[in-house]
Design a protein around this motif. Structure first.
Motif, PDB file in Angstrom:
ATOM      1  N   TYR A 135     -15.556  -3.259   0.366  1.00  0.00           N
ATOM      2  CA  TYR A 135     -14.119  -3.114   0.533  1.00  0.00           C
ATOM      3  C   TYR A 135     -13.695  -1.713   0.102  1.00  0.00           C
ATOM      4  O   TYR A 135     -14.265  -1.133  -0.826  1.00  0.00           O
ATOM      5  CB  TYR A 135     -13.326  -4.208  -0.193  1.00  0.00           C
ATOM      6  CG  TYR A 135     -13.351  -4.194  -1.704  1.00  0.00           C
ATOM      7  CD1 TYR A 135     -14.341  -4.878  -2.409  1.00  0.00           C
ATOM      8  CD2 TYR A 135     -12.359  -3.549  -2.433  1.00  0.00           C
ATOM      9  CE1 TYR A 135     -14.349  -4.905  -3.790  1.00  0.00           C
ATOM     10  CE2 TYR A 135     -12.359  -3.570  -3.818  1.00  0.00           C
ATOM     11  CZ  TYR A 135     -13.360  -4.244  -4.492  1.00  0.00           C
ATOM     12  OH  TYR A 135     -13.360  -4.275  -5.864  1.00  0.00           O
ATOM     13  N   SER A 180     -10.471   1.217  -0.715  1.00  0.00           N
ATOM     14  CA  SER A 180      -9.225   1.225  -1.473  1.00  0.00           C
ATOM     15  C   SER A 180      -8.320   2.374  -1.061  1.00  0.00           C
ATOM     16  O   SER A 180      -8.720   3.282  -0.332  1.00  0.00           O
ATOM     17  CB  SER A 180      -9.506   1.341  -2.972  1.00  0.00           C
ATOM     18  OG  SER A 180      -9.703   2.698  -3.306  1.00  0.00           O
ATOM     19  N   SER A 181      -7.113   2.329  -1.588  1.00  0.00           N
ATOM     20  CA  SER A 181      -6.127   3.365  -1.284  1.00  0.00           C
ATOM     21  C   SER A 181      -6.423   4.653  -2.040  1.00  0.00           C
ATOM     22  O   SER A 181      -5.755   5.659  -1.834  1.00  0.00           O
ATOM     23  CB  SER A 181      -4.733   2.859  -1.654  1.00  0.00           C
ATOM     24  OG  SER A 181      -4.719   2.460  -3.009  1.00  0.00           O
ATOM     25  N   SER A 211      -6.712   7.896   1.139  1.00  0.00           N
ATOM     26  CA  SER A 211      -6.667   6.442   1.295  1.00  0.00           C
ATOM     27  C   SER A 211      -7.422   6.043   2.550  1.00  0.00           C
ATOM     28  O   SER A 211      -7.198   6.586   3.630  1.00  0.00           O
ATOM     29  CB  SER A 211      -5.211   5.983   1.389  1.00  0.00           C
ATOM     30  OG  SER A 211      -5.139   4.608   1.657  1.00  0.00           O
ATOM     31  N   ILE A 262      -6.406  -2.790  -2.018  1.00  0.00           N
ATOM     32  CA  ILE A 262      -7.506  -2.939  -1.063  1.00  0.00           C
ATOM     33  C   ILE A 262      -6.972  -2.619   0.324  1.00  0.00           C
ATOM     34  O   ILE A 262      -5.907  -3.094   0.715  1.00  0.00           O
ATOM     35  CB  ILE A 262      -8.045  -4.385  -1.080  1.00  0.00           C
ATOM     36  CG1 ILE A 262      -8.632  -4.717  -2.448  1.00  0.00           C
ATOM     37  CG2 ILE A 262      -9.092  -4.596   0.020  1.00  0.00           C
ATOM     38  CD1 ILE A 262      -8.962  -6.194  -2.623  1.00  0.00           C
ATOM     39  N   THR A 263      -7.689  -1.789   1.058  1.00  0.00           N
ATOM     40  CA  THR A 263      -7.197  -1.418   2.378  1.00  0.00           C
ATOM     41  C   THR A 263      -8.011  -2.008   3.523  1.00  0.00           C
ATOM     42  O   THR A 263      -7.489  -2.185   4.622  1.00  0.00           O
ATOM     43  CB  THR A 263      -7.181   0.112   2.530  1.00  0.00           C
ATOM     44  OG1 THR A 263      -8.474   0.617   2.160  1.00  0.00           O
ATOM     45  CG2 THR A 263      -6.139   0.750   1.617  1.00  0.00           C
ATOM     46  N   CYS A 286       0.837  -1.198   0.000  1.00  0.00           N
ATOM     47  CA  CYS A 286       0.000   0.000   0.000  1.00  0.00           C
ATOM     48  C   CYS A 286       0.870   1.244   0.000  1.00  0.00           C
ATOM     49  O   CYS A 286       0.668   2.172  -0.783  1.00  0.00           O
ATOM     50  CB  CYS A 286      -0.906  -0.017   1.225  1.00  0.00           C
ATOM     51  SG  CYS A 286      -2.055   1.360   1.285  1.00  0.00           S
ATOM     52  N   GLU A 339      -3.695   0.929  -7.293  1.00  0.00           N
ATOM     53  CA  GLU A 339      -4.694   0.940  -6.230  1.00  0.00           C
ATOM     54  C   GLU A 339      -4.673  -0.394  -5.498  1.00  0.00           C
ATOM     55  O   GLU A 339      -4.551  -1.443  -6.133  1.00  0.00           O
ATOM     56  CB  GLU A 339      -6.078   1.164  -6.864  1.00  0.00           C
ATOM     57  CG  GLU A 339      -7.192   1.460  -5.883  1.00  0.00           C
ATOM     58  CD  GLU A 339      -8.498   1.816  -6.600  1.00  0.00           C
ATOM     59  OE1 GLU A 339      -8.581   1.613  -7.825  1.00  0.00           O
ATOM     60  OE2 GLU A 339      -9.421   2.281  -5.923  1.00  0.00           O
TER      61      GLU A 339
END
Lengths: 228, 447
Positions: free
Chosen positions: B244, B246-247, B287, B229-230, A64, B227
């Motif tokens: 879900y 995302s950033s 994010s 998934i966070t 990330c 991008e």
């Protein structure tokens, strides 16, 4: 780094420029603020490239964080392309071909060729620390990436071996190739990363794909040894 | 709510603090997740050393009924150990990223705990009786001489000191190439999802050797990755729905009935960017670090670097409420980028009735927002304000030039003291706040 909230005078000036204050200023203020904005943008670019290079020396990069930093670098690159400063920088890079201290040289060149940076404050305390950091890290980078190099050429394809490895999931190795170009050339400096990130960087891409197959081969060998 | 001026407002008081007082914090003791179970009776924490500590709520003592009961250690166990991935020559951290409780179905308690790569289902059970009077062996366990056995007896169950045992019942491994950031138990109580940076998998709690991949955002060419998934969560009532984040600050709601692979979302939540505040840091601060459904299932809350947003599931184009957590940091983004604080992942949580939300900040501050009155309060988790039942004093960060008495200036904030993990009791006004290696428990004064 930022233990007890020590006040940093320069960064506050850089903050407003880079952080996008968005206020109305008079014409004279505008020109000086744009030069400090350009300097701040350059320092942000340098900082981001160091972060990217550093995070690939860590045990396992935080995906990330890497993606966010890379996107920031792309944004800066786009903006610099639009106002022409990108071309100046890449020309300076091409002119200075020294491998080892390439970074130091380009830093100096960029500062000299960019009149805007000369006019504004050049972030000296920051870049010196950067450069030291960079030189140290490019050496360790060679140590880390050096172990991945395979000296002998790839053996001719063996159908038995192929069958053995047919069910190996190639995506398993893809984590290593995030932001292609990271592991291709050990001596690569941060500005090479820019080449690989942007769409116009064919040389970086081809060298990385050969390294990728080398890496796959090493992993295949490891798999045999480990017996998994 | 928030302990501001009187009336029916609640007042947050210190209740307990767990953990060492030492200035020198061992890395392994840093708390990485906090979670109440469904009844609020149990409170679990996970740390960087891979340990799980569960606290249990003791009943109020009859002598002092005005005091709520305390949380005391119920069970401690090593959930994950450090591992080594030989293929990639990489160490896999034992840090517990998330703990999620399963709803209680019998006397035992079950929870899921995960590190970067492996999820484990733990059973926590009590043993308070043991059998005595075996025929074939002594009380010490030695086998009795068969010739000495002249009569038979039935073993009886005798009470013993309570023993709490934790045993791993399932290990869900080898399904994630990237780091797991979320797990979420489905409302069907049979399945759960696990999400890493690029993929989301659906598991059945009974089956460990298979999982279904339901979201895959990995590009064919990793150079095109922009991008990740966070966070991800199952809907609290609709077992076919999950979200879900995302950033890039977007949330996708997916319906598992639509297709086997939920790459196409059913709903897409994104707030249009304010062009006047655009900067090089806009994407990073947008994010999303956490996403949580409200208990009602009607709303969801997202946390990005500077704010918390409440979304109505029926409206995709903008949130219905936005709360600024620490807007004074907006002018410091460059420094926060330099020292990496801008990448800190704060969590957020709802109270039981969905009327209030809470999230953490720096300097051991945490913030609470009352959705009805729109009032907010900043409180601090510190040893100084840790006298029993002491009311917490609201804190304020001064943004202007003039700093009032009792205010703290932005430059004096300690960015190493971050509150990333908080939890709110599902029914009562009891909160758990993790401050590095300490766990603070606060309660409201009025019972």
């Amino acid at each position: 780094m930022f233990p007890k909230g020590t006040k940093r005078k320069f960064s506050d000036a850089g903050e407003e420029a880079v952080g996008g204050g968005g206020g109305d200023q008079g014409p004279s203020a505008a020109s000086s603020s744009s030069s400090s904005a350009a300097a701040a943008r350059q320092s942000l670019l340098d900082m981001s490239l160091i972060k990217l290079q550093l995070c690939h020396m860590l045990v396992e990069p935080n995906l990330c964080r890497s993606v966010l930093i890379a996107n920031t670098v792309r944004q800066i690159q786009e903006e610099m392309t639009q106002d022409g400063t990108w071309q100046i920088m890449t020309q300076a890079l091409a002119a200075a071909q020294c491998p080892a201290d390439r970074l130091v040289a380009t830093e100096v060149l960029c500062r000299q060729t960019d009149p805007a940076a000369q006019a504004g404050q050049s972030p000296k305390p920051f870049s010196e620390a950067e450069q030291d950091h960079l030189r140290a890290d490019s050496r360790t980078g060679e140590q880390v990436f050096g172990t991945f190099e395979i000296k002998h050429p790839a053996p001719p394809p063996d159908p038995a071996l192929d069958e053995l490895f047919s069910d190996v999931d190639p995506s398993y190795y893809d984590l290593d190739t995030v932001l292609t170009g990271m592991q291709s050339a050990p001596k690569m400096g941060p500005y090479d990363l820019l080449e690989s990130l942007s769409s116009h960087g064919p040389t970086a891409l081809s060298s990385s794909s050969s390294c990728r197959s080398d890496l796959n081969e090493l992993d295949h060998i490891m798999e045999i040894i480990v017996g998994s | 709510m928030a302990g501001v001026a009187g009336g029916n407002d609640f007042q947050w008081c210190f209740s307990q603090v767990k953990g060492a007082i030492d200035e020198d914090v061992a890395e392994a003791d840093i708390i990485s997740t906090v979670e109440f179970n469904y009844s609020g009776d149990l409170l679990a924490t996970g740390d960087k050393g891979g340990r799980v500590v569960i606290f249990q709520h003791e009943q109020e003592s009859k002598n002092r009924p005005h005091l709520r009961g305390e949380y005391n250690v119920y069970s401690t166990f090593q959930s994950h150990e450090p591992e080594f991935d030989y293929l990639k020559s990489l160490e896999i951290e034992e840090k517990i990223n998330k703990i999620r409780w399963l709803p209680q179905q019998n006397a035992a308690h079950f929870l899921l705990s995960t590190n970067d790569k492996t999820i484990k289902l733990w059973k926590i059970s009590e043993r308070d009786k043991r059998a005595e009077g075996y025929n074939l062996k002594d009380e010490d366990g030695r086998i009795r001489d068969p010739y000495r056995i002249t009569s038979l007896r039935v073993p009886v169950l005798m009470p013993m000191d309570l023993m709490v045992e934790a045993s791993p019942r399932r290990i869900f491994a080898n399904a994630h190439t990237y780091h797991i950031n979320s797990i979420s138990v489905n409302s069907d109580h049979e399945t759960y999802l696990s999400a890493d940076d690029l993929r989301i998998n659906l598991w059945h709690l009974e089956i460990t050797d298979r999982s279904f991949n339901i979201v895959d955002i990995k590009p064919a060419n990793m150079e095109e990755l922009t991008e990740v998934i966070t966070a991800a969560e199952c809907h609290p009532h609709q077992c076919n729905v999950f979200v879900y984040s995302s950033s890039k600050g977007t949330i996708r709601l997916c319906d598992m009935r639509a297709a086997a692979l939920c790459d196409r979302h059913s709903k897409f939540f994104e707030e249009p960017e304010d062009p006047s505040s655009r900067s090089f840091f806009s994407e990073i601060i947008s994010s999303i670090s956490d996403v949580k459904f409200s208990h009602s299932g009607r709303y969801m809350m997202t946390r990005d670097y500077l704010s918390v947003k409440v979304w109505d599931l029926n409206m995709e184009n903008r949130p219905v409420e936005t709360y600024q957590v620490h807007e004074y940091l907006r002018s410091k983004l460059c420094s926060l980028y330099e020292n990496d604080c801008i990448f800190d992942k704060f969590e957020c949580c709802w109270n039981g009735s969905d009327s209030a939300i809470m999230t953490g900040s720096y300097n051991n501050f945490f913030r609470m927002f009352d959705r009805n009155t729109r009032r907010d309060i900043t409180l601090e988790a510190s040893r100084e304000s840790s006298k029993p039942r002491a009311t917490l004093k609201p804190r304020k960060v001064s943004t202007g030039g003039k700093r009032k008495k009792d205010e703290i200036s932005v430059d004096s904030l300690d960015f190493n003291k971050k509150i990333l993990h908080t939890a709110w009791h599902p029914k009562d006004n009891v909160i758990a706040v993790a401050a590095t290696n300490n766990l603070y428990i606060f309660q409201d004064k009025i019972n």
